[in-house]
Design a protein around this motif. Structure first.
Motif, PDB file in Angstrom:
ATOM      1  N   VAL A  93       3.171   2.197   3.150  1.00  0.00           N
ATOM      2  CA  VAL A  93       2.354   2.291   4.358  1.00  0.00           C
ATOM      3  C   VAL A  93       2.226   0.921   5.019  1.00  0.00           C
ATOM      4  O   VAL A  93       2.317   0.785   6.242  1.00  0.00           O
ATOM      5  N   ALA A  94       2.015  -0.111   4.221  1.00  0.00           N
ATOM      6  CA  ALA A  94       1.894  -1.481   4.721  1.00  0.00           C
ATOM      7  C   ALA A  94       2.267  -2.435   3.601  1.00  0.00           C
ATOM      8  O   ALA A  94       2.082  -2.129   2.416  1.00  0.00           O
ATOM      9  N   TYR A 117      -7.320   3.262  -1.404  1.00  0.00           N
ATOM     10  CA  TYR A 117      -5.859   3.293  -1.269  1.00  0.00           C
ATOM     11  C   TYR A 117      -5.233   2.911  -2.604  1.00  0.00           C
ATOM     12  O   TYR A 117      -5.861   2.301  -3.483  1.00  0.00           O
ATOM     13  N   LEU A 118      -3.964   3.298  -2.762  1.00  0.00           N
ATOM     14  CA  LEU A 118      -3.171   2.972  -3.947  1.00  0.00           C
ATOM     15  C   LEU A 118      -2.231   1.830  -3.590  1.00  0.00           C
ATOM     16  O   LEU A 118      -1.449   1.935  -2.640  1.00  0.00           O
ATOM     17  N   ALA A 119      -2.314   0.735  -4.332  1.00  0.00           N
ATOM     18  CA  ALA A 119      -1.502  -0.455  -4.056  1.00  0.00           C
ATOM     19  C   ALA A 119      -0.629  -0.778  -5.260  1.00  0.00           C
ATOM     20  O   ALA A 119      -1.013  -0.517  -6.412  1.00  0.00           O
ATOM     21  N   GLN A 120       0.526  -1.333  -4.974  1.00  0.00           N
ATOM     22  CA  GLN A 120       1.410  -1.850  -6.021  1.00  0.00           C
ATOM     23  C   GLN A 120       1.664  -3.328  -5.772  1.00  0.00           C
ATOM     24  O   GLN A 120       1.970  -3.728  -4.644  1.00  0.00           O
ATOM     25  N   ASN A 130       7.502  -6.371   7.200  1.00  0.00           N
ATOM     26  CA  ASN A 130       8.043  -5.028   7.351  1.00  0.00           C
ATOM     27  C   ASN A 130       7.830  -4.251   6.055  1.00  0.00           C
ATOM     28  O   ASN A 130       8.105  -4.768   4.973  1.00  0.00           O
ATOM     29  N   PRO A 131       7.331  -3.027   6.093  1.00  0.00           N
ATOM     30  CA  PRO A 131       7.015  -2.290   4.859  1.00  0.00           C
ATOM     31  C   PRO A 131       8.209  -2.196   3.914  1.00  0.00           C
ATOM     32  O   PRO A 131       9.349  -1.949   4.334  1.00  0.00           O
ATOM     33  N   ASN A 132       7.954  -2.408   2.628  1.00  0.00           N
ATOM     34  CA  ASN A 132       8.996  -2.331   1.607  1.00  0.00           C
ATOM     35  C   ASN A 132       9.375  -0.885   1.339  1.00  0.00           C
ATOM     36  O   ASN A 132       8.620   0.052   1.626  1.00  0.00           O
ATOM     37  N   GLU A 133      10.543  -0.720   0.752  1.00  0.00           N
ATOM     38  CA  GLU A 133      11.028   0.608   0.369  1.00  0.00           C
ATOM     39  C   GLU A 133      11.079   0.707  -1.149  1.00  0.00           C
ATOM     40  O   GLU A 133      11.407  -0.265  -1.841  1.00  0.00           O
ATOM     41  N   VAL A 171       0.863  -1.180   0.000  1.00  0.00           N
ATOM     42  CA  VAL A 171       0.000   0.000   0.000  1.00  0.00           C
ATOM     43  C   VAL A 171       0.899   1.228   0.000  1.00  0.00           C
ATOM     44  O   VAL A 171       1.665   1.454   0.942  1.00  0.00           O
ATOM     45  N   LEU A 172       0.823   2.023  -1.086  1.00  0.00           N
ATOM     46  CA  LEU A 172       1.704   3.181  -1.226  1.00  0.00           C
ATOM     47  C   LEU A 172       1.095   4.440  -0.623  1.00  0.00           C
ATOM     48  O   LEU A 172       1.780   5.211   0.046  1.00  0.00           O
TER      49      LEU A 172
END
Length: 742
Positions: free
Chosen positions: A491-492, A320-323, A474-477, A312-313
């Motif tokens: 975000v998640a 929400y915007l998800a990738q 853990n949230p990705n970067e 979730v970006l």
């Protein structure tokens, strides 16, 4: 002849002993018979209507509620007609143990204590009521009963139970008609026949989380969740379910404690302290994002052949915007034509998608579903997909620069994902979605991942995958979209691991040849499997493949027999009684050691790829594991070669030869050929096989290697026929016989 006095005494003693044994046996059998008679009398008494014993039924009726008095509750729930007193029809209203088609109700149990010692998750299933319903039948085992029940979960521990699933195994063909406080996890419609599956999965609704007593200040309404059920069951039996499981098979409640009086039974089970379970079982597999979640709640990342990240970006109220990113973790295997699907569990829908497209577009399911009722002012003509099980497919390359659907990094490659060592810029696929949510999840930080991920391929030659449930990690970067040299954190994030499940089916094989031997050691017999039936004469699946001339490589495995027979006749090879079968491989690779005319201190190898399959291969590659010649490779003509370590070379076609055609008219195969140049190590024995590869992979699939090696003898690696062995054995016996006679 008279018997001696000693024998008389012995006979008398034996007779007395026999009488004593019979007496003892008779005395032991009498109490058992009496007990059996008493048991039958007690059973007959228990089936007598309650009105025949007024002294025991009228007294508690005025002091005890009806739910605690079994004698008065039983006739009320089993007598549908008020015109006929229960005392006149005891045989039709209350079953007896003499009826072979139905078991007697279980005996009464003590009332459940007010407090049960449970430091964990307390599961309770209570049958609130049970009433006979029409149609009435004399066969009590199929008589329908309407029932009401309550399934309750109480969180009596220190970890929040997030998105729980309660699995209940019913045993009386129950039909669930309605429920309140929960939903069927698999989105089945009511009424639902529980006999269609080994268990029924329930999820809480509208809130599927159970906070702890500590977090709620001991408010019972907040850390206890009730799911009320109404349904139909069959037979006058114990109405409790057979088994309850919380979220995972480790949390099994098959040994439940029973309380109450029939039919108002209650079953309870205390799920063990989660600290006694493996770490991964202490948190639900489907995780909600919560800003207060500590880093200890994150699940450890797993590795597999393919990993899928759901990130979730950005979050907005109600959306929400998800990738979604698909990454190939395998060293050699590629994925062609990927298709990704999942199941929405919270009535979400895809408003817009970029970098991929859904196989079905349209908003009819939203318009006639709860989404249309809530978003009444939305123009659903712009909605991309409203399916509960959407399927996404990659875009073609020419759509990458499309500002409406493209311009997403790693998108638009026709669904092909390479291993990282083969193509470092194409080992990922990604797309983005704008997802709309539904109540009660409209808060910006109530984020759920979809479930039941499925990864498939449009290419029949690709592997099959089995994917895990998403893990909250853990949230990705990601690189900052502004272009700054910094990373932005999601975000998640959730992670899904997909592993290859199908057994390896060989699609390619390797043959060896060399300048010092005129024969070719072909692919093994049935290298890619043998069909159950094949045209022509029968063949052997165990005999070694026949040596053949080099021009036979240009013919399919089923057309080489004549050349192999002619070659055997020319070289005086002994043939087996039944000729071996072919290799049945779509792709043949020939490794040929060339003459050392270039340099006495070096050697060349020519690799020829022949495609007898109907499938054409785009951007193909071959992985060759060399030992010990790997370190001596220095150039190639006809291949783009990359050394990737682990004694492995990656070979790909040049710009104009990256397309390997399929066979046409079963006579003209696709072909590619190139030469690899090696320095010869000191002491390396080419004729001993040091110049040949140890393993070969085509498009990530391991190929079958030939049997043995070729030396400089015409029949090198050839296994002589059985007749020659038999002649040798007979000759040895004859020689031994002659030597003995001499």
């Amino acid at each position: 002849m008279a018997m001696s006095p000693q024998k008389h005494i012995l006979s008398l003693l034996l007779l007395l002993l026999l009488i004593l044994i019979q007496t003892l046996a008779l005395s032991e059998s009498l109490p058992t018979t009496t007990t059996n008679v008493q048991r039958h009398l007690l059973q007959a008494t228990s089936t007598t209507p309650a009105t025949t014993t007024p002294a025991t039924t009228t007294t508690p009726a005025s002091t005890t509620p009806a739910t605690t008095t079994p004698s008065t509750a039983t006739p009320a729930t089993t007598t549908p007609s008020t015109a006929t007193p229960s005392t006149t029809t005891p045989s039709t209203e209350t079953p007896t143990t003499t009826d072979p088609k139905v078991a007697a109700p279980p005996p009464p149990k003590p009332d459940r204590p007010d407090e049960i010692d449970c430091n964990g998750i307390l599961l309770t299933y209570n049958v609130d009521n049970m009433t006979k319903i029409r149609p009435f039948t004399t066969d009590k085992s199929v008589q329908p009963f309407g029932f009401g029940a309550t399934a309750a979960l109480e969180n009596a521990y220190t970890i929040t139970l997030r998105n729980y699933t309660l699995l209940i195994t019913y045993q009386h063909k129950e039909i669930l008609v309605s429920m309140n406080g929960g939903v069927l996890t698999e989105d089945y419609f009511l009424p639902y026949n529980t006999s269609e599956a080994p268990f029924v999965s329930f999820s809480g609704y509208p809130d599927a989380d159970l906070p702890t007593p500590i977090a709620t200040g001991g408010d019972l309404k907040k850390f206890v969740h009730n799911i009320t059920l109404t349904g139909t069951m069959f037979g006058w039996v114990n109405p409790l379910p057979k088994k309850m499981v919380l979220g995972d098979p480790h949390w099994d409640c098959s040994n439940m404690s029973l309380y109450g009086n029939f039919p108002n039974f209650t079953s309870t089970c205390c799920v063990p302290n989660p600290n006694n379970l493996p770490e991964e079982d202490s948190i639900s597999t489907e995780s909600i994002y919560d800003p207060l979640i500590s880093t200890s709640d994150y699940r450890p990342r797993n590795t597999g052949n393919i990993t899928i990240s759901y990130d979730v970006l950005l979050t907005y109220p109600g959306s929400y915007l998800a990738q979604v990113t698909i990454e190939n973790k395998d060293m050699l295997t590629r994925l062609d034509g990927w298709q990704l699907s999942w199941k929405w569990k919270r009535n979400e829908f895809i408003y817009q998608i970029k970098g991929a497209y859904t196989t079905v577009t349209g908003s009819s399911e939203c318009l006639f579903g709860p989404q249309g009722k809530y978003y009444q002012g939305m123009d659903f003509t712009n909605v991309t997909n409203c399916q509960r099980n959407p399927t996404m497919i990659d875009l073609p390359p020419w759509r990458y620069n499309d500002s409406d659907v493209g311009r997403i990094p790693f998108c638009c490659r026709n669904g092909t994902i390479y291993p990282k060592m083969v193509n470092a810029s194409a080992y990922k696929a990604a797309f983005q979605m704008l997802v709309f949510k539904m109540p009660p999840d409209l808060d910006r930080f109530r984020l759920y991942s979809p479930q039941n991920f499925t990864l498939t391929s449009t290419n029949r030659l690709s592997h099959k995958y089995n994917c895990s449930e998403p893990l909250f990690v853990n949230p990705n970067e990601f690189p900052d979209p502004s272009g700054l040299t910094t990373n932005a954190t999601a975000v998640a994030s959730w992670q899904v691991t997909c592993n290859i499940t199908d057994s390896p089916v060989r699609k390619c094989c390797v043959s060896f040849s060399a300048y010092y031997n005129e024969s070719v050691m072909p692919c093994r017999t049935c290298a890619c499997g043998c069909p159950a039936t094949s045209p022509g004469p029968p063949c052997s699946t165990s005999e070694p493949a026949l040596l053949m001339p080099q021009d036979a490589l240009l013919q399919r495995y089923d057309n080489r027999t004549l050349k192999q027979l002619q070659w055997a006749d020319k070289n005086h090879f002994v043939l087996p009684k039944t000729l071996p079968c072919g290799d049945y491989c779509g792709v043949n690779l020939n490794w040929h050691i060339l003459n050392q005319t270039r340099d006495k201190e070096a050697y060349d190898a020519r690799m020829t790829i022949i495609n007898w399959d109907n499938t054409s291969y785009v951007n193909w590659y071959v992985a060759v594991k060399m030992n010990p010649a790997y370190t001596e490779f220095f150039d190639s003509d006809g291949y783009n070669v990359t050394t990737v370590g682990n004694d492995t070379l990656i070979l790909m076609g040049n710009v104009n030869s990256s397309y390997l055609l399929g066979v046409t008219n079963k006579t003209h195969p696709g072909m590619h050929q190139g030469v690899l140049l090696f320095n010869q190590l000191m002491g390396m024995n080419l004729k001993g096989g040091d110049g040949n590869p140890v393993k070969v992979y085509f498009n990530g699939e391991e190929c079958t290697m030939p049997e043995g090696i070729l030396d400089d003898t015409p029949s090198s690696g050839y296994r002589t026929g059985a007749s020659r062995v038999i002649h040798f054995i007979l000759g040895a016996f004859f020689f031994a016989f002659v030597m003995i006679r001499l």
